[in-house]
Design a protein around this motif. Structure first.
Motif, PDB file in Angstrom:
ATOM      1  N   THR A 135     -14.121 -70.597  34.136  1.00 28.04           N
ATOM      2  CA  THR A 135     -13.724 -71.846  34.786  1.00 28.04           C
ATOM      3  C   THR A 135     -12.965 -72.742  33.819  1.00 28.04           C
ATOM      4  N   LEU A 139      -9.163 -74.054  34.155  1.00 25.93           N
ATOM      5  CA  LEU A 139      -8.816 -75.480  34.129  1.00 25.93           C
ATOM      6  C   LEU A 139      -7.676 -75.742  33.153  1.00 25.93           C
ATOM      7  N   THR A 163     -14.430 -76.797  28.146  1.00 27.62           N
ATOM      8  CA  THR A 163     -13.033 -77.215  28.279  1.00 27.62           C
ATOM      9  C   THR A 163     -12.605 -78.024  27.068  1.00 27.62           C
ATOM     10  N   PHE A 225      -8.707 -84.386  32.980  1.00 23.71           N
ATOM     11  CA  PHE A 225      -9.549 -83.439  33.708  1.00 23.71           C
ATOM     12  C   PHE A 225     -10.757 -84.192  34.244  1.00 23.71           C
ATOM     13  N   LEU A 227     -14.275 -83.536  35.587  1.00 25.68           N
ATOM     14  CA  LEU A 227     -15.243 -82.442  35.625  1.00 25.68           C
ATOM     15  C   LEU A 227     -16.668 -82.949  35.723  1.00 25.68           C
ATOM     16  N   GLY A 250     -11.517 -80.547  38.720  1.00 28.56           N
ATOM     17  CA  GLY A 250     -12.327 -79.334  38.701  1.00 28.56           C
ATOM     18  C   GLY A 250     -13.683 -79.531  39.346  1.00 28.56           C
ATOM     19  N   SER A 276      -8.239 -77.599  41.071  1.00 28.99           N
ATOM     20  CA  SER A 276      -8.418 -76.392  40.273  1.00 28.99           C
ATOM     21  C   SER A 276      -9.730 -75.728  40.661  1.00 28.99           C
ATOM     22  N   GLN A 277      -9.662 -74.463  41.048  1.00 30.71           N
ATOM     23  CA  GLN A 277     -10.862 -73.736  41.452  1.00 30.71           C
ATOM     24  C   GLN A 277     -10.743 -72.305  40.980  1.00 30.71           C
TER      25      GLN A 277
END
Length: 341
Positions: A135, A139, A163, A225, A227, A250, A276-277
């Motif tokens: 994941t 990302l 990340t 991002f 998340l 995400g 994003s997936q």
């Protein structure tokens, strides 16, 4: 032979059940699970009943067919050993350490094509992070950071930390992370963030801009991002974006709604919101990339980062209820929780 499996029976209700498991069919192997990782984001939506009913669980993972409806078997991070093989299977699979996208269970039968063989130089404790690392890789691929960019990451749970660790390897001008829990912020700094801030601080916007300020560029982050899994964080991410900034989302909010201010800064700053997936790859990459190539990158990232150190709690499988209660009621005490069989 009986196997034990975890069942999500209703919101905040789980049980450990038993059933007979047949010998593997032709073309199958049987895996005995050693560890499985709990995803503190997605699985908490299932545990709390914040999933969207009648939504397919995951059309890209055969073990997660069906819809989100209780009772439900869920989970997608199982590491174990092959303990049996059916006809038409290479006997060399026996005894191999493997990873599978499978729900939490002591044993399962599966086709070898649905397994990832563990690299010999990687421990099971590191391999259990493969889905979250995949994941994180996805990302970063979707965000496509450029040299010299200013980057912010909202949320330093396990996906956010991984990340952050990947982004810290890029020649960025700045990397700032945000999380409400001090222990996560401290770990984020150790992984390479230049600053890690509390998103609940009234001065957080000013602090982010101060850390990501380039005198010769528009103020704000080039790439953000989101998340955290918290819908309000998406509004914060939009607020700290610079002109034409990209916000990669995400988080999966499930049934939770995001109340966004799109009337001012967003409207005039030409911002880009990117979903994003990990179940798919961005279409613009599919000419050269497939899931196996992305997995290879994720395995190499696991070798470099060695995330087993992020495991904060191990629970025997029979005490899974305690593990979910911890993540639900005291999330600040946990980063990665694993179940041991």
């Amino acid at each position: 032979m009986k196997r034990r499996y975890l069942s999500f029976d209703a919101p905040r209700q789980i049980s450990i059940r038993e059933e007979q498991i047949p010998a593997p069919k032709p073309g199958q192997v049987q895996v005995q699970t050693v560890l499985s990782g709990i995803s503190p984001g997605t699985e908490m939506l299932v545990y709390r009943g914040e999933i969207l009913r009648d939504l397919p669980v995951d059309e890209s993972i055969s073990a997660l067919s069906g819809e989100f409806a209780y009772p439900l078997q869920y989970g997608y991070s199982a590491v174990g050993r092959v303990v049996g093989t059916g006809a038409e299977v290479d006997p060399g699979w026996m005894g191999q350490e493997v990873f599978a996208l499978q729900p939490h269970a002591s044993h399962f039968n599966v086709r070898p094509q649905e397994l990832q063989m563990l690299p010999q130089d990687l421990a099971m404790e590191d391999a259990v992070f493969l889905p979250n690392m995949e994941t994180a890789v996805n990302l970063v691929m979707d965000g496509a950071p450029l040299i010299g960019e200013q980057v912010a990451v909202f949320g330093q749970g396990i996906v956010g930390l991984l990340t952050c660790a990947l982004l810290a390897r890029f020649p960025l001008a700045g990397l700032v992370t945000l999380d409400r829990y001090a222990s996560r912020r401290e770990l984020s700094l150790k992984l390479g963030a230049q600053a890690s801030l509390d998103p609940d601080d009234p001065q957080v916007f000013e602090q982010v801009r101060a850390h990501l300020h380039d005198p010769g560029a528009d103020p704000g982050a080039d790439l953000i991002f989101e998340l955290s899994g918290v819908p309000a964080a998406l509004d914060q991410a939009i607020a700290v974006a610079g002109f034409s900034g990209r916000v990669v989302v995400g988080s999966w909010y499930g049934s939770k709604r995001a109340d966004l201010d799109l009337g001012g800064h967003f409207h005039r700053a030409r911002l880009h919101l990117v979903s994003s997936q990990v179940s798919t790859l961005a279409p613009e990459l599919s000419g050269r990339w497939d899931k196996q190539r992305r997995f290879r990158v994720a395995w190499e990232a696991l070798r470099q980062i060695r995330p087993a150190r992020f495991i904060t709690q191990r629970f025997p499988f029979g005490r899974a209820t305690e593990a979910y209660q911890l993540l639900d009621q005291n999330p600040g005490e946990a980063i990665q929780v694993v179940l041991a069989y």
